[in-house]
Design an enzyme around this catalytic site. Structure first.
Site, PDB file in Angstrom:
ATOM      1  N   HIS A 209       0.928  -1.254  -0.165  1.00 47.56           N
ATOM      2  CA  HIS A 209      -0.318   0.190   0.180  1.00 47.56           C
ATOM      3  C   HIS A 209       0.959   1.358  -0.161  1.00 47.56           C
ATOM      4  O   HIS A 209       0.306   2.526   0.067  1.00 47.56           O
ATOM      5  CB  HIS A 209      -1.038  -0.042   1.062  1.00 47.56           C
ATOM      6  CG  HIS A 209      -2.134   0.742   1.116  1.00 47.56           C
ATOM      7  ND1 HIS A 209      -2.098   1.661   1.915  1.00 47.56           N
ATOM      8  CD2 HIS A 209      -2.748   1.132   0.039  1.00 47.56           C
ATOM      9  CE1 HIS A 209      -3.832   2.769   2.195  1.00 47.56           C
ATOM     10  NE2 HIS A 209      -4.025   2.321   0.500  1.00 47.56           N
ATOM     11  N   LYS A 211       3.537   4.307  -0.974  1.00 45.02           N
ATOM     12  CA  LYS A 211       3.591   5.418  -2.757  1.00 45.02           C
ATOM     13  C   LYS A 211       4.814   6.293  -1.729  1.00 45.02           C
ATOM     14  O   LYS A 211       4.735   6.687  -1.040  1.00 45.02           O
ATOM     15  CB  LYS A 211       2.374   6.132  -2.253  1.00 45.02           C
ATOM     16  CG  LYS A 211       0.545   6.060  -2.154  1.00 45.02           C
ATOM     17  CD  LYS A 211       0.513   5.431  -1.368  1.00 45.02           C
ATOM     18  CE  LYS A 211      -0.900   4.863  -1.469  1.00 45.02           C
ATOM     19  NZ  LYS A 211      -1.420   4.367  -0.192  1.00 45.02           N
ATOM     20  N   ASP A 216      17.659  10.512  -6.970  1.00 41.12           N
ATOM     21  CA  ASP A 216      18.680  10.607  -6.723  1.00 41.12           C
ATOM     22  C   ASP A 216      18.960   9.807  -5.360  1.00 41.12           C
ATOM     23  O   ASP A 216      20.340  10.294  -4.776  1.00 41.12           O
ATOM     24  CB  ASP A 216      18.989  11.779  -7.088  1.00 41.12           C
ATOM     25  CG  ASP A 216      19.659  12.066  -9.111  1.00 41.12           C
ATOM     26  OD1 ASP A 216      19.366  10.435  -9.217  1.00 41.12           O
ATOM     27  OD2 ASP A 216      19.296  12.822  -9.446  1.00 41.12           O
ATOM     28  N   HIS A 388      -9.021  11.402   1.733  1.00 37.35           N
ATOM     29  CA  HIS A 388      -8.268  10.490   2.251  1.00 37.35           C
ATOM     30  C   HIS A 388      -7.348  10.624   2.932  1.00 37.35           C
ATOM     31  O   HIS A 388      -5.944   9.607   2.127  1.00 37.35           O
ATOM     32  CB  HIS A 388      -7.798   9.761   0.382  1.00 37.35           C
ATOM     33  CG  HIS A 388      -7.670   8.384   0.032  1.00 37.35           C
ATOM     34  ND1 HIS A 388      -5.745   8.042  -0.246  1.00 37.35           N
ATOM     35  CD2 HIS A 388      -7.621   7.055  -0.057  1.00 37.35           C
ATOM     36  CE1 HIS A 388      -5.808   7.150  -0.284  1.00 37.35           C
ATOM     37  NE2 HIS A 388      -6.761   6.516  -0.146  1.00 37.35           N
ATOM     38  N   LYS A 390      -4.526  10.397   5.596  1.00 37.82           N
ATOM     39  CA  LYS A 390      -3.736  10.009   6.520  1.00 37.82           C
ATOM     40  C   LYS A 390      -3.177  10.443   7.510  1.00 37.82           C
ATOM     41  O   LYS A 390      -1.430  10.793   7.376  1.00 37.82           O
ATOM     42  CB  LYS A 390      -2.969   8.276   6.102  1.00 37.82           C
ATOM     43  CG  LYS A 390      -3.785   7.598   5.406  1.00 37.82           C
ATOM     44  CD  LYS A 390      -3.377   7.506   3.868  1.00 37.82           C
ATOM     45  CE  LYS A 390      -4.026   6.731   3.571  1.00 37.82           C
ATOM     46  NZ  LYS A 390      -5.161   6.655   3.400  1.00 37.82           N
ATOM     47  N   ASP A 395      -0.454  17.903  19.930  1.00 38.99           N
ATOM     48  CA  ASP A 395       0.441  19.167  21.560  1.00 38.99           C
ATOM     49  C   ASP A 395       1.671  19.802  20.343  1.00 38.99           C
ATOM     50  O   ASP A 395       2.228  20.808  20.949  1.00 38.99           O
ATOM     51  CB  ASP A 395       1.176  18.586  22.304  1.00 38.99           C
ATOM     52  CG  ASP A 395      -0.012  17.305  23.146  1.00 38.99           C
ATOM     53  OD1 ASP A 395      -1.300  17.662  23.034  1.00 38.99           O
ATOM     54  OD2 ASP A 395       0.692  16.806  23.730  1.00 38.99           O
TER      55      ASP A 395
END
Length: 470
Positions: A209, A211, A216, A388, A390, A395
């Site tokens: 999952h 990405k 370089d 979508h 995440k 704090d």
């Protein structure tokens, strides 16, 4: 005769599965559920267990010791303990799980939504001089894919090496014609656990999952955004897709390159050279950029590193904890951590998309709203298209952004990666973004939620029943 043979074979397979559950079951509740399924659903129960239920931490797919592969030195822990502060234990936890130390010499750029993200990605890809490493869960054909193909062709003609991994199920629609074009221009491309009947049971439920793009070994990207035109044009059914991505430049980019190198070895059993890291210098060097730590996890690891990371951040929260995630299906530990934080006076806020991309998943997410709201957690329903991202921020001191959802699939079955940022300014930036989105969202109250219809409650109950499998 054939009936007797079939029955004997069925009993032997069932006994073997039962013994496996008793020996290797990860959680008692799940083990009991699978035992009941096997006893009450002939054949079908065994089929589902073989497909979805096996404890992969006991039956590893990747016969590779991550620490040995990374060649990280033990003395680094001495420098780790010299880092004082609220999150020292979290740093140590992540290091012991993923073997990546926090590094201070990093420049970060927060990228919101597809247009901004892909503009930054293509800018970095155009600047590549030696190599491009790219892997995605979803890689869909369209304008973005065509633009990448053209860019890769130019860069390869300039002498740049391009390596690509795509998930065999998440990118199932990727055509052979497009893959042939990639190969023809010189891109080394491999699928992660593609659909094959011979290993249907062993691989279908375990997906990559992540990405990741690394240019370089110096500039990297990670977050929730896949290669899909819906991030630029929207979706016919859901409308605009909203997501968050992160551009990293510095030592943390090298760590993401290590994650890619491990996945590359898994898909083709080839090693690739990664830039050497001065680990001791990285651990003690301070005040030269953002402090970032990469945490990776998958079903082959000994412990659920992403779940433990989220759990620790939640428990460390003193003033506030803001979470943006489309798939909040918490297990018992995370549910209790969230409720304990809220009941203890922490301002816990959760933002999810009001519109879901999967009805059963949406029902499952909503099935947890009542106990969350009852403990004082504020829930915001984002109305515009599909959210979508995440994100977790707390704090004014820590934030994490990456690919992992708050559900068992991300913690137990998927290969995931997040970046943890220990920086006040970056945390405040994400907090302000959360509050801005919350202003345009609908706040769900406990009083309103408990008035929902019995039909909605039944849907939620149905979704919760399948939550361990989602």
């Amino acid at each position: 005769m054939w009936n007797a043979i079939f029955l004997s074979l069925y009993v032997l397979i069932a006994l073997a599965i039962i013994i496996s559950i008793l020996l290797h079951g990860a959680k008692p509740s799940k083990s009991l559920a699978w035992l009941l399924a096997i006893f009450t659903i002939p054949v079908g129960g065994m089929f589902l267990y073989l497909l979805l239920g096996r404890n992969r931490r006991k039956n590893k797919l990747l016969k590779l010791k991550k620490k040995a592969f990374l060649n990280l030195p033990e003395p680094l822990m001495e420098h780790m303990t010299s880092m004082s502060g609220k999150y020292q234990k979290l740093m140590t936890l992540v290091y012991r799980n993923s073997h990546f130390p926090p590094t201070d010499n990093n420049e970060l750029r927060l990228l919101k939504d597809g247009k901004t993200t892909f503009e930054s990605i293509f800018e970095a890809l155009e600047s590549a001089q030696h190599r491009i490493h790219l892997q995605y869960y979803i890689f869909e054909e369209g304008e973005l894919a065509q633009k990448l193909l053209q860019l890769f062709e130019r860069k390869i003609m300039e002498g740049v090496q391009v390596k690509m991994i795509y998930d065999g199920i998440g990118s199932f629609t990727l055509s052979k014609a497009y893959l042939k074009k990639l190969a023809a221009i010189g891109v080394e491309v491999y699928p992660f656990l593609p659909f094959k009947f011979g290993r249907f049971f062993s691989s279908l439920n375990y997906r990559n999952h992540r990405k990741i793009i690394v240019v370089d070994g110096k500039v990297a990207f990670t977050g929730g955004i896949n290669v899909s035109d819906k991030y630029l044009k929207g979706d016919v059914e859901l409308g605009n897709w909203h997501d968050m991505h992160l551009r990293l430049e510095g030592n943390a980019a090298s760590h993401l390159d290590f994650v890619f190198a491990m996945d590359w070895y898994l898909v083709c059993q080839k090693t690739i050279p990664v830039l050497p890291l001065d680990m001791e210098k990285a651990a003690i060097e301070k005040n030269k950029g953002k402090l970032v730590q990469i945490v990776s996890g998958g079903p082959d690891d000994d412990f659920p590193s992403l779940e433990q990371t989220y759990f620790t951040i939640i428990n460390k929260a003193k003033n506030y904890l803001f979470i943006t995630n489309p798939y909040v299906i918490p297990g018992q530990a995370l549910m209790e951590a969230l409720q304990t934080a809220a009941l203890g006076g922490v301002d816990v806020r959760l933002m999810v998309s009001e519109n879901g991309d999967n009805k059963i998943v949406s029902w499952s997410v909503r099935s947890y709203f009542e106990p969350l709201l009852k403990s004082g957690i504020k829930i915001y329903l984002f109305p515009d298209g599909f959210l979508h991202s995440k994100i977790m921020v707390s704090d004014d001191s820590i934030a994490t952004i990456g690919t992992a959802n708050l559900d068992d699939r991300s913690f137990e079955q998927n290969y995931e990666v997040n970046a943890i940022v220990y920086d006040a300014a970056f945390a405040q930036l994400l907090k302000e973004d959360f509050l801005k989105d919350a202003y345009s969202s609908r706040m769900l109250t406990y009083e309103d939620h408990i008035k929902r219809s019995w039909g909605e409650r039944l849907k939620e109950g149905f979704g919760k029943l399948f939550s361990p499998l989602l």
